[in-house]
Design an enzyme around this catalytic site. Structure first.
Site, mmCIF file in Angstrom:
data_model
loop_
_atom_site.group_PDB
_atom_site.id
_atom_site.type_symbol
_atom_site.label_atom_id
_atom_site.label_comp_id
_atom_site.label_asym_id
_atom_site.label_seq_id
_atom_site.Cartn_x
_atom_site.Cartn_y
_atom_site.Cartn_z
ATOM 1 N N ARG A 1 0.864 -1.193 0.000
ATOM 2 C CA ARG A 1 0.000 0.000 0.000
ATOM 3 C C ARG A 1 0.899 1.241 0.000
ATOM 4 O O ARG A 1 0.861 2.058 0.918
ATOM 5 C CB ARG A 1 -0.920 0.005 1.231
ATOM 6 C CG ARG A 1 -1.660 -1.302 1.495
ATOM 7 C CD ARG A 1 -2.660 -1.692 0.441
ATOM 8 N NE ARG A 1 -3.912 -0.995 0.429
ATOM 9 C CZ ARG A 1 -4.977 -1.293 1.177
ATOM 10 N NH1 ARG A 1 -4.911 -2.257 2.070
ATOM 11 N NH2 ARG A 1 -6.098 -0.645 1.037
ATOM 12 N N GLN B 1 0.107 2.644 -5.846
ATOM 13 C CA GLN B 1 -1.292 3.057 -5.661
ATOM 14 C C GLN B 1 -2.188 2.655 -6.841
ATOM 15 O O GLN B 1 -3.315 2.211 -6.640
ATOM 16 C CB GLN B 1 -1.352 4.564 -5.484
ATOM 17 C CG GLN B 1 -2.276 4.989 -4.388
ATOM 18 C CD GLN B 1 -2.023 6.428 -3.960
ATOM 19 O OE1 GLN B 1 -1.220 7.124 -4.543
ATOM 20 N NE2 GLN B 1 -2.726 6.861 -2.933
ATOM 21 N N ASP C 1 -3.385 -0.938 -6.621
ATOM 22 C CA ASP C 1 -3.945 -1.338 -5.327
ATOM 23 C C ASP C 1 -5.408 -1.776 -5.491
ATOM 24 O O ASP C 1 -6.340 -0.979 -5.368
ATOM 25 C CB ASP C 1 -3.817 -0.157 -4.354
ATOM 26 C CG ASP C 1 -4.307 -0.485 -2.965
ATOM 27 O OD1 ASP C 1 -4.877 -1.571 -2.761
ATOM 28 O OD2 ASP C 1 -4.119 0.363 -2.071
ATOM 29 N N SER D 1 -7.854 -1.426 -2.462
ATOM 30 C CA SER D 1 -8.467 -0.094 -2.331
ATOM 31 C C SER D 1 -9.515 0.154 -3.411
ATOM 32 O O SER D 1 -10.600 0.675 -3.120
ATOM 33 C CB SER D 1 -7.401 1.003 -2.420
ATOM 34 O OG SER D 1 -6.597 0.997 -1.285
ATOM 35 N N TYR E 1 -2.012 -0.555 9.000
ATOM 36 C CA TYR E 1 -3.193 -1.343 9.368
ATOM 37 C C TYR E 1 -3.454 -1.235 10.873
ATOM 38 O O TYR E 1 -2.561 -0.903 11.650
ATOM 39 C CB TYR E 1 -2.992 -2.816 8.994
ATOM 40 C CG TYR E 1 -3.011 -3.050 7.512
ATOM 41 C CD1 TYR E 1 -4.198 -2.995 6.796
ATOM 42 C CD2 TYR E 1 -1.838 -3.314 6.812
ATOM 43 C CE1 TYR E 1 -4.222 -3.200 5.427
ATOM 44 C CE2 TYR E 1 -1.855 -3.519 5.439
ATOM 45 C CZ TYR E 1 -3.051 -3.456 4.756
ATOM 46 O OH TYR E 1 -3.081 -3.652 3.399
#
Ligand code: NAD
Length: 377
Positions: free
Chosen positions: A122, A127, A130, A133, A228
């Protein structure tokens, strides 16, 4: 280099791993793109558009798999499909690696280079790739839409000649990617929104969306180096449940998204908390795929409690918006391929020192190579 995109199991997965737009991008890179006829039927991408983008329909699934250097999917592959892959083939999909050690062994034995989309780091650089997401964002949106459709009430305040309708209250537990999108969507629909997360950094993000952050003193919670949530101890969970009871009781919609990476989700909404909620209210448990946040939530089934609270049990809510879920998932895969593409040699260059590859490559050259999943010596 031949890239094959098989159809998903139509009963279980409406998304696809390729769109006409990503097919065009991959063809432009120099890939020979093959797709299973009907690939995009459930997500609204007709075969003719894939063909117009330069991809070739491959009706013989077994032959297409056996001839592929690169395979793109949404779901993990079936064992019989792994047996057909050629050694050295690269396979990109979700793999659920924390629960699928036998699958990883099969991929390793077939000498496949298997990439798990769940394990893409992440980071800012990754990005665009990902998929956790891109899919969680749509799941957060879909959770609000589906809950609203079941509510039998509206979300915004309305002042009418026949009287004033008060705004609905939405309570979101867990404000990561899915939770923040759920908050934003509920706000757009005019609800009064409250949210809670154990990571202290989230408070500002919740407030910036115009929602209220519920304060519960849990002591030290923090977050992992990867961003996280840490697991709470039993006393902290009990304090969280006490702190959330009133917010749940007042809410018309509760959306829970609280997950722990690689571990079962914490059980946060008890039967007692559900019993204190108003009849007709709706709970969506977005953590249901990893065990669920809500007592009594059942994968694939809606449950109505004795006091009339509906708990929606749909798994993979992003599948309910399959067109856009496919659009962004396929774009994640195309970004991954572009990152590793060697334009001169017209092939993938899987440099073992690449930080993104280190994070998400699970098997290579006959072995499970990822330190989290490799058998311990
Ligand atoms: P996730 O799906 O693992 O968890 C969802 C949310 O649940 C998280 O916000 C977590 O803090 C929360 N949670 C866990 N236990 C809880 C509890 N007991 N009560 C309430 N909430 C609880 O998280 P995610 O959405 O995948 O995001 C994880 C992290 O990754 C976040 O820090 C996010 O900002 C970050 N992220 C970074 C990038 C990037 O930099 N490229 C991209 C996406 C996400």
């Amino acid at each position: 280099m031949i890239c094959y995109v098989p159809a998903e199991n139509p009963a279980a997965e409406p998304r696809a791993a390729l769109t006409p737009a990503t097919a065009k991008a991959l063809v432009q890179l120099g890939l020979d793109v093959h797709f299973a006829p009907g690939l995009g039927a459930a997500s609204g991408y007709p075969d003719s558009e894939y063909s117009s983008a330069g991809a070739t329909a491959a009706p013989d699934h077994a032959a297409a798999l056996a001839g592929a250097d690169l395979v793109l999917r949404v779901s993990k592959p079936a064992a019989e499909d792994i047996a057909l892959l050629k050694p050295g083939a690269v396979h990109l999909s979700f793999l659920d690696p924390f629960n699928e050690s036998a699958l990883l062994q099969k991929l390793a034995a077939a000498k496949v280079s298997a990439v798990s989309l769940e394990m893409v780091p992440r980071t800012t650089l990754a990005q665009k790739m990902d998929a956790l997401s891109s899919q969680a964002n749509l799941a957060g949106y879909a959770a609000v839409v589906q809950a609203t459709a079941r509510l039998g009430r509206i979300l915004p305040m309305m002042m009418t000649p026949a009287g004033t309708i008060m705004p609905a209250r939405v309570f979101v537990v867990g404000a990561g990617v899915a939770g923040l999108q759920a908050i934003a969507t509920a706000k757009r629909l005019g609800a009064r929104v409250e949210a809670f997360d154990t990571r202290p950094v989230v408070e500002e993000q919740v407030k910036s969306l115009g929602a209220k952050f519920l304060k519960i003193d849990l002591g030290q919670t923090g977050q992992t180096a990867g961003g996280y949530a840490n697991a709470l101890n039993a006393e902290q969970i009990a304090r969280q449940q006490t702190g959330m009871t009133k917010a749940c009781a007042q809410a018309d919609i509760v959306i829970t998204t609280a997950k722990l990476f690689g571990r079962p989700a914490p059980r946060l909404i008890t039967a007692d908390m559900l019993a204190a909620m108003q009849p007709g209210s709706v709970v969506v448990d977005l953590a249901i795929d990893t065990g669920g946040n809500v007592e009594g939530s059942t994968p694939g089934r809606d449950v109505v409690t004795a006091n009339g609270v509906t708990i929606l049990g749909r798994t993979c809510l992003e599948g309910s918006v399959a067109h856009h879920a496919t659009q962004v998932y396929a774009a994640n895969l195309a970004a991954w391929i572009t990152h590793f593409w060697d334009a001169d040699k017209k092939t993938l260059n899987l440099n073992p020192d690449d930080e993104i590859l280190k994070g998400c490559l699970l098997t290579r050259d006959g072995a499970v190579v990822h330190p989290t999943f490799a058998p311990k010596a």
